[in-house]
Design a protein around this motif. Sequence first.
Motif, short mmCIF file in Angstrom:
data_model
loop_
_atom_site.label_atom_id
_atom_site.label_comp_id
_atom_site.label_asym_id
_atom_site.label_seq_id
_atom_site.Cartn_x
_atom_site.Cartn_y
_atom_site.Cartn_z
N GLU A 43 -0.35 -5.21 -0.28
CA GLU A 43 -1.22 -4.25 -0.94
C GLU A 43 -0.57 -2.87 -0.99
OE1 GLU A 43 -3.83 -6.87 1.80
OE2 GLU A 43 -1.93 -5.77 1.89
N GLY A 52 -1.42 1.40 -2.85
CA GLY A 52 -2.26 2.25 -3.67
C GLY A 52 -3.39 2.94 -2.94
N ARG A 92 -6.68 2.94 -7.91
CA ARG A 92 -6.30 1.58 -8.26
C ARG A 92 -5.41 1.01 -7.18
NH1 ARG A 92 -2.91 -0.81 -13.41
NH2 ARG A 92 -1.17 0.05 -12.22
N SER A 103 -3.10 -2.25 -5.77
CA SER A 103 -2.29 -3.35 -6.27
C SER A 103 -2.06 -4.36 -5.17
CB SER A 103 -0.93 -2.83 -6.78
OG SER A 103 -1.10 -1.91 -7.83
N CYS A 104 -1.98 -5.61 -5.57
CA CYS A 104 -1.67 -6.69 -4.65
C CYS A 104 -0.53 -7.48 -5.26
CB CYS A 104 -2.89 -7.58 -4.44
SG CYS A 104 -2.58 -9.08 -3.50
N TRP A 106 -10.35 -9.57 -3.11
CA TRP A 106 -10.23 -8.30 -2.40
C TRP A 106 -11.36 -8.22 -1.38
CZ3 TRP A 106 -6.35 -4.83 -2.44
CH2 TRP A 106 -5.45 -4.87 -3.48
N LYS A 118 -5.59 -9.32 -13.40
CA LYS A 118 -4.38 -10.00 -12.95
C LYS A 118 -3.30 -9.87 -14.01
CE LYS A 118 -4.85 -14.24 -11.33
NZ LYS A 118 -4.97 -15.72 -11.35
N THR A 120 0.89 -9.74 -9.94
CA THR A 120 0.15 -8.66 -9.30
C THR A 120 -1.31 -8.70 -9.72
OG1 THR A 120 2.14 -7.27 -9.25
CG2 THR A 120 0.03 -6.16 -8.99
N TYR A 129 -4.86 -6.38 -9.54
CA TYR A 129 -5.27 -4.99 -9.40
C TYR A 129 -6.75 -4.89 -9.07
CZ TYR A 129 -0.87 -4.31 -11.87
OH TYR A 129 0.44 -4.33 -12.25
N GLN A 138 -9.41 -1.95 -9.58
CA GLN A 138 -9.73 -0.62 -10.10
C GLN A 138 -11.07 -0.19 -9.52
OE1 GLN A 138 -7.93 1.50 -12.19
NE2 GLN A 138 -9.55 2.97 -11.68
#
Length: 123
Positions: free
Chosen positions: A6, A8, A19, A21-22, A36, A72, A78, A80, A82
Motif C-alpha cells: 500500500e 498514499g 487516494r 494505491s495497492c 480495503w 482496479k 494496482t 486504488y 479514492q
Amino acid sequence: QLQLVESGGGLVQPGGSLRLSCAASGVTVDYYTIGWFRQAPGKEREGVLCISSSDGSTSYADSVKGRFTISKDKAKRTVYLQMNSLKPEDTAVYYCAASIIDDVLRPDDYDYWGKGTLVTVSS
C-alpha cells in the motif's frame, strides 16, 4: 506468491481527499477479490470496500458509501481507494488484502495482506 504494497497515506484535513494505491506483485490479481480494510487504535479491523474478481462489482461498508470508491487497473496490477469528504473518524491504518472468495468483506476471508498505510484526518 501474491504480495501487496500500500501507498498514499498521510495527513489530510477534514473534508479533504486522498487516494491510496495497492500494488500487487508475484501473481495476477485478476483471480482475487481485492479489499480495503482499516484499523483504528483500540478497534478491530473492519472492511471498508472490495472489488469482485468475477465481474468487478463492488461492496461498501455503510460508513463510507458515497464517499469512498474502489477501482482496479489490471495492466498496472494496482487497486486504488479514492477517499473523499474525509472525516476524523476515518483515521486509521488502511490495509489492502486479497481473497480467493468472490465479493467478501470479512477479514477472516482474506489470505494475503499488505503492511498498511496510515491515514490521519485532522485539522
